[in-house]
Design a protein around this motif. Structure first.
Motif, mmCIF file in Angstrom:
data_model
loop_
_atom_site.group_PDB
_atom_site.id
_atom_site.type_symbol
_atom_site.label_atom_id
_atom_site.label_comp_id
_atom_site.label_asym_id
_atom_site.label_seq_id
_atom_site.Cartn_x
_atom_site.Cartn_y
_atom_site.Cartn_z
ATOM 1 N N ARG A 90 -0.897 -2.556 -11.926
ATOM 2 C CA ARG A 90 -0.549 -3.186 -10.656
ATOM 3 C C ARG A 90 -1.676 -3.097 -9.629
ATOM 4 O O ARG A 90 -1.732 -3.879 -8.683
ATOM 5 N N THR A 91 -2.597 -2.149 -9.803
ATOM 6 C CA THR A 91 -3.702 -2.015 -8.856
ATOM 7 C C THR A 91 -4.835 -2.996 -9.139
ATOM 8 O O THR A 91 -5.697 -3.212 -8.285
ATOM 9 N N LYS A 94 -2.913 -8.889 -9.515
ATOM 10 C CA LYS A 94 -2.096 -9.259 -8.361
ATOM 11 C C LYS A 94 -1.869 -10.775 -8.316
ATOM 12 O O LYS A 94 -2.779 -11.557 -8.577
ATOM 13 N N THR A 122 1.312 -6.733 -9.419
ATOM 14 C CA THR A 122 1.715 -6.682 -8.017
ATOM 15 C C THR A 122 1.987 -8.094 -7.516
ATOM 16 O O THR A 122 1.196 -9.016 -7.742
ATOM 17 N N GLU A 124 2.614 -10.132 -4.011
ATOM 18 C CA GLU A 124 2.291 -9.910 -2.610
ATOM 19 C C GLU A 124 2.479 -11.176 -1.782
ATOM 20 O O GLU A 124 2.171 -12.276 -2.235
ATOM 21 N N GLY A 157 4.163 -3.715 -8.417
ATOM 22 C CA GLY A 157 4.027 -3.561 -6.986
ATOM 23 C C GLY A 157 4.647 -4.746 -6.260
ATOM 24 O O GLY A 157 4.607 -5.878 -6.758
ATOM 25 N N VAL A 159 4.473 -6.111 -2.303
ATOM 26 C CA VAL A 159 3.784 -5.836 -1.052
ATOM 27 C C VAL A 159 4.047 -6.948 -0.048
ATOM 28 O O VAL A 159 3.815 -8.132 -0.321
ATOM 29 N N CYS A 177 8.219 1.565 -9.683
ATOM 30 C CA CYS A 177 7.554 0.510 -8.938
ATOM 31 C C CYS A 177 7.125 0.992 -7.545
ATOM 32 O O CYS A 177 7.643 1.985 -7.030
ATOM 33 N N TYR A 178 6.185 0.274 -6.956
ATOM 34 C CA TYR A 178 5.702 0.532 -5.596
ATOM 35 C C TYR A 178 6.183 -0.616 -4.708
ATOM 36 O O TYR A 178 5.957 -1.790 -5.022
ATOM 37 N N GLU A 180 6.403 -1.986 -0.627
ATOM 38 C CA GLU A 180 5.842 -1.788 0.705
ATOM 39 C C GLU A 180 6.413 -2.797 1.696
ATOM 40 O O GLU A 180 6.539 -3.979 1.392
ATOM 41 N N CYS A 197 11.073 4.959 -7.862
ATOM 42 C CA CYS A 197 10.180 4.033 -7.175
ATOM 43 C C CYS A 197 9.587 4.679 -5.921
ATOM 44 O O CYS A 197 10.212 5.536 -5.304
#
Length: 323
Positions: A90-91, A94, A122, A124, A157, A159, A177-178, A180, A197
């Motif tokens: 995920r980093t 995206k 991710t 976003e 992710g 975001v 999961c992340y 934000e 998470c």
């Protein structure tokens, strides 16, 4: 089109003519297609890879994303089925876009079909992240929308700032999961479990805004073993509809939770109908002594209703998906 892809299309198109099964035919990936912006793959965009999958497909097809930032606005329609979207991490992988203002049209990645798995990607919506310091206030800008049954996410992710995840219809499972955001950044009418998470609060607002509409509605959000931290101040949730249901279990709260914990919002008079609860949570934000008086206290038998299996996996669909 490469020969092997052409054969794949012909085979799956014929299959659709002879079988209109709604469920995926096995728990294994039948075919993998690749996406890379550098051109060393079957496709250079996620959009083109999804167009390639035939309508009515009922075998698992994996779209393997090579690392990169894919600026695309995507909707997977209801006539598709049985798709795995997998990135390296995920980093490094995206999918992003910056649509905003109109909630429905702002979504970066929307899934309306049943049977969907995402891993290591991710999603976003960058609009409020870029704009929040230069304009007064923020606007709805959705990163991801789930509007279908049996969606699962692993190490993904999400975001955004306002309305990050539109978790709106069907059974969904989020693992490791992340997530934000700040304002109603998990919202809708989904029936979902968020397990282990990481929730990162980046402003003032509410983590959840759940839209359960009746006592017979099976939807709700359950957070199990999650962590909540960040730089903002939030309440755990506010009632988007009169029977909203959100439960945090065995989770850890840093000092980002307002003491009252929850908000009735526009559902005054429905305090007894709303199920907002915390069970065995820890950390400086988990002090419930000043919570709203109508927060529910669940006994052991009630807590058992909110295990992953009991709440979203009654028919064992999670184990039938390819991981």
């Amino acid at each position: 089109m490469k020969l092997e892809l052409l054969v794949f299309v012909l085979c799956f198109s014929f299959q659709f003519l002879v079988s209109r099964a709604l469920e995926c035919s096995s728990s294994k990936v039948a075919y993998t297609i690749t996406v890379s912006q550098s051109g060393d793959a079957n496709f250079t965009t996620v959009t083109d890879a999804l167009k390639f999958i035939p309508s009515g497909n009922n075998q698992w097809i994996k779209i393997l994303l090579k690392p990169g930032t894919y600026k695309e606005k995507i909707e997977i329609q209801q006539d598709k089925g049985c798709i795995v979207l997998e990135g390296e991490d995920r980093t490094t992988t995206k999918i992003t876009y910056d649509a905003h203002s109109n909630t429905l049209e702002s979504v970066t990645f929307a899934v309306s079909m049943d049977n969907f798995v995402a891993k290591g990607v991710t999603f976003e919506n960058s609009y409020n992240i870029i704009q929040k310091d230069t304009v007064p206030g923020v606007v709805p800008a959705v990163a991801y929308k789930s509007y279908g049954d049996k969606h699962a996410f692993y190490s993904c992710g999400f975001v955004g700032f306002q309305d990050t995840i539109w978790d709106d219809k069907g059974r969904h499972y989020f693992k490791s999961c992340y997530i934000e955001g700040a304002a109603d950044f998990i919202w809708g009418n989904g029936q979902s479990v968020y397990e282990e998470c990481e929730i990162n609060v980046t402003g003032e607002g509410f983590i959840t805004a759940h839209g359960r509409e009746s006592a017979g509605d099976t939807s709700g959000y359950v957070f199990r073993g999650c962590s909540v931290s960040g730089t903002g101040r939030v309440e755990l949730g506010r009632a988007y509809r009169s029977f909203a249901r959100v439960i945090f279990i065995d989770s850890k709260f840093d000092n980002v939770i307002n003491p009252e914990g929850w908000s009735i919002w526009h559902q005054e008079g429905h305090e007894n109908d709303i199920t907002f609860a915390e069970v065995n949570c820890k950390g400086p934000g988990a002090d419930t002594s000043n919570r709203v008086p109508w927060e529910k206290k669940l006994d052991a038998s009630e807590v058992e209703q909110y295990t992953t299996q009991a709440f979203v996996d009654q028919d064992g669909w999670i184990a039938k998906q390819p991981l």
